[in-house]
Write a protein that holds these residues in place. Structure first.
Motif, short mmCIF file in Angstrom:
data_model
loop_
_atom_site.label_atom_id
_atom_site.label_comp_id
_atom_site.label_asym_id
_atom_site.label_seq_id
_atom_site.Cartn_x
_atom_site.Cartn_y
_atom_site.Cartn_z
N VAL A 183 1.27 -1.07 -0.09
CA VAL A 183 0.38 0.11 -0.29
C VAL A 183 1.05 0.89 -0.12
CG1 VAL A 183 -1.79 1.32 0.87
CG2 VAL A 183 -2.34 -1.10 1.57
N ALA A 184 0.43 1.66 -0.51
CA ALA A 184 1.41 3.34 -0.51
C ALA A 184 0.20 4.21 -0.62
CB ALA A 184 1.47 3.71 -2.43
N ILE A 185 0.03 5.39 0.39
CA ILE A 185 -0.52 6.25 0.69
C ILE A 185 -0.12 7.75 0.38
CG2 ILE A 185 -1.12 6.97 3.40
CD1 ILE A 185 -1.30 4.31 3.82
N THR A 186 -1.06 8.52 0.28
CA THR A 186 -1.03 10.06 0.66
C THR A 186 -2.25 10.90 1.28
OG1 THR A 186 -1.78 10.41 -1.16
CG2 THR A 186 0.30 9.77 -1.33
N GLN A 187 -1.66 12.11 1.42
CA GLN A 187 -2.63 12.51 2.07
C GLN A 187 -2.45 14.60 1.46
OE1 GLN A 187 -2.47 14.29 6.00
NE2 GLN A 187 -5.18 13.31 6.34
N ASP A 188 -3.99 14.30 1.02
CA ASP A 188 -4.23 15.47 0.34
C ASP A 188 -4.37 17.04 1.03
OD1 ASP A 188 -4.56 17.33 -1.74
OD2 ASP A 188 -5.77 16.15 -2.40
N MET A 189 -3.35 17.83 1.68
CA MET A 189 -3.20 18.86 2.39
C MET A 189 -4.98 19.65 1.78
SD MET A 189 -2.22 17.21 5.39
CE MET A 189 -2.23 18.76 6.16
N ASN A 190 -4.12 19.45 0.38
CA ASN A 190 -4.37 21.09 0.23
C ASN A 190 -6.32 20.83 -1.08
OD1 ASN A 190 -3.59 20.61 -2.63
ND2 ASN A 190 -2.05 22.56 -2.65
N ASN A 191 -6.36 19.81 -0.52
CA ASN A 191 -7.11 19.32 -1.24
C ASN A 191 -6.98 19.96 -2.75
OD1 ASN A 191 -8.63 17.35 0.12
ND2 ASN A 191 -8.84 19.47 1.55
N ASN A 192 -6.37 19.72 -3.71
CA ASN A 192 -6.74 19.97 -5.05
C ASN A 192 -6.13 18.93 -5.58
OD1 ASN A 192 -4.01 19.30 -4.49
ND2 ASN A 192 -2.89 21.26 -5.77
N GLY A 205 11.14 17.17 -7.99
CA GLY A 205 9.50 16.20 -7.57
C GLY A 205 9.71 15.22 -6.54
N ILE A 206 9.51 15.38 -5.66
CA ILE A 206 9.70 14.70 -4.55
C ILE A 206 8.39 15.44 -3.37
CG2 ILE A 206 10.92 14.72 -2.14
CD1 ILE A 206 14.03 15.41 -3.12
N PRO A 207 8.29 14.63 -3.46
CA PRO A 207 6.44 14.99 -2.06
C PRO A 207 6.59 15.97 -1.10
CG PRO A 207 6.31 12.00 -2.97
CD PRO A 207 7.69 12.98 -3.18
N THR A 208 5.98 17.00 -1.60
CA THR A 208 5.95 18.02 -0.47
C THR A 208 4.54 18.08 0.79
OG1 THR A 208 4.30 19.94 -2.31
CG2 THR A 208 6.58 19.52 -1.35
N GLU A 209 3.59 16.84 0.18
CA GLU A 209 2.60 16.24 1.02
C GLU A 209 2.95 15.46 1.68
OE1 GLU A 209 -1.56 17.97 -0.81
OE2 GLU A 209 -0.74 17.06 -1.83
N PRO A 210 2.03 15.06 2.59
CA PRO A 210 2.08 13.88 3.70
C PRO A 210 2.28 12.14 2.81
CG PRO A 210 1.39 14.83 4.66
CD PRO A 210 1.40 15.75 3.46
N TYR A 211 2.85 11.34 3.04
CA TYR A 211 2.74 10.14 2.19
C TYR A 211 3.83 8.76 3.35
CZ TYR A 211 8.08 10.45 1.03
OH TYR A 211 9.45 10.65 0.73
N ALA A 212 3.29 7.86 2.99
CA ALA A 212 3.68 6.89 3.44
C ALA A 212 3.71 5.05 2.49
CB ALA A 212 3.11 6.53 5.06
N PHE A 213 3.68 4.55 3.22
CA PHE A 213 4.07 2.77 2.54
C PHE A 213 3.83 2.05 3.79
CE2 PHE A 213 6.86 5.58 0.26
CZ PHE A 213 5.95 5.47 -1.15
N SER A 214 3.16 0.99 3.40
CA SER A 214 2.85 -0.63 4.16
C SER A 214 4.44 -0.83 4.44
CB SER A 214 2.15 -1.75 2.98
OG SER A 214 2.45 -1.58 2.05
N ILE A 231 0.06 1.34 9.59
CA ILE A 231 0.92 2.37 8.51
C ILE A 231 0.79 4.39 9.17
CG2 ILE A 231 1.85 3.76 6.79
CD1 ILE A 231 0.14 0.78 5.35
N VAL A 232 1.93 4.37 10.12
CA VAL A 232 2.32 5.83 10.28
C VAL A 232 2.82 6.86 8.97
CG1 VAL A 232 3.30 6.87 12.58
CG2 VAL A 232 2.87 5.16 12.49
N LEU A 233 1.84 7.54 9.09
CA LEU A 233 1.70 9.22 8.18
C LEU A 233 3.22 9.82 8.27
CD1 LEU A 233 0.44 9.95 5.32
CD2 LEU A 233 -0.76 11.09 5.92
N LYS A 234 3.94 10.03 7.18
CA LYS A 234 4.84 10.80 6.85
C LYS A 234 5.03 11.77 6.87
CE LYS A 234 9.71 11.28 5.05
NZ LYS A 234 10.67 11.18 3.74
N LYS A 235 5.20 13.29 8.15
CA LYS A 235 5.18 13.83 8.34
C LYS A 235 5.54 15.11 6.81
CE LYS A 235 2.96 13.88 12.00
NZ LYS A 235 3.05 13.90 13.85
#
Length: 151
Positions: free
Chosen positions: A92-101, A110-119, A147-151
């Motif tokens: 599982v790969a997880i992202t959190q869309d902080m600004n709901n865009n 190309g590195i994510p600036t929003e939280p993400y995590a992996f199983s 899974i703990v979300l990466k901040k």
């Protein structure tokens, strides 16, 4: 390079829509109930997107996920997603869309600036993890994937 792929997967999710699995586990057909628990959400309001993979060569590839789910935290700092999965290896790969865009924002590298995590709570340092690092086995009912979300 795989982090860029994760960005593409997140962006593609809005274009491809959702595919679904059966609503209830049928243990005779090789399905098992699994609960994915994502904790330490950065926002209690921003949606959490979970991408489920079961093919090693398609992990984090554009459109390579088996299906995805979007969960609203509803004011909580943790979500629980009960889901029925066919037996086998999953990641599982997880992202959190902080600004709901509806996309995973990234910096100029190309590195994510929003939280993400992996199983398996894999924390990539230089590049995104591979399937083997994130996989877990589904072969019986009652599995919990935390899974703990990466901040």
């Amino acid at each position: 390079m795989k982090i860029v792929s994760l960005v593409l997967v997140a962006t593609a999710s809005t274009l491809l829509g959702l595919t679904s699995l059966p609503a209830r586990a049928d243990n005779g057909a090789g399905l098992s109930s699994v609960t994915v628990v994502v904790s330490e959400l950065v926002s209690t309001r921003a949606v959490v997107k979970l991408y489920f993979y079961n093919v090693r060569d398609k992990f984090l590839q554009h459109g390579g996920y088996a299906f995805m789910r979007v969960v609203k935290p509803g004011g909580q700092n943790q979500i629980q997603l009960p889901i029925d999965l066919p037996h086998g290896e999953w990641a599982v790969a997880i992202t959190q869309d902080m600004n709901n865009n509806d996309k995973l924002d990234k910096n100029f590298l190309g590195i994510p600036t929003e939280p993400y995590a992996f199983s398996n709570n894999i924390r990539p340092t230089i590049s995104a993890p591979d399937f083997n690092q994130c996989k877990f086995m589904v072969n019986g009912t009652g599995k919990v994937v935390s899974i703990v979300l990466k901040k």
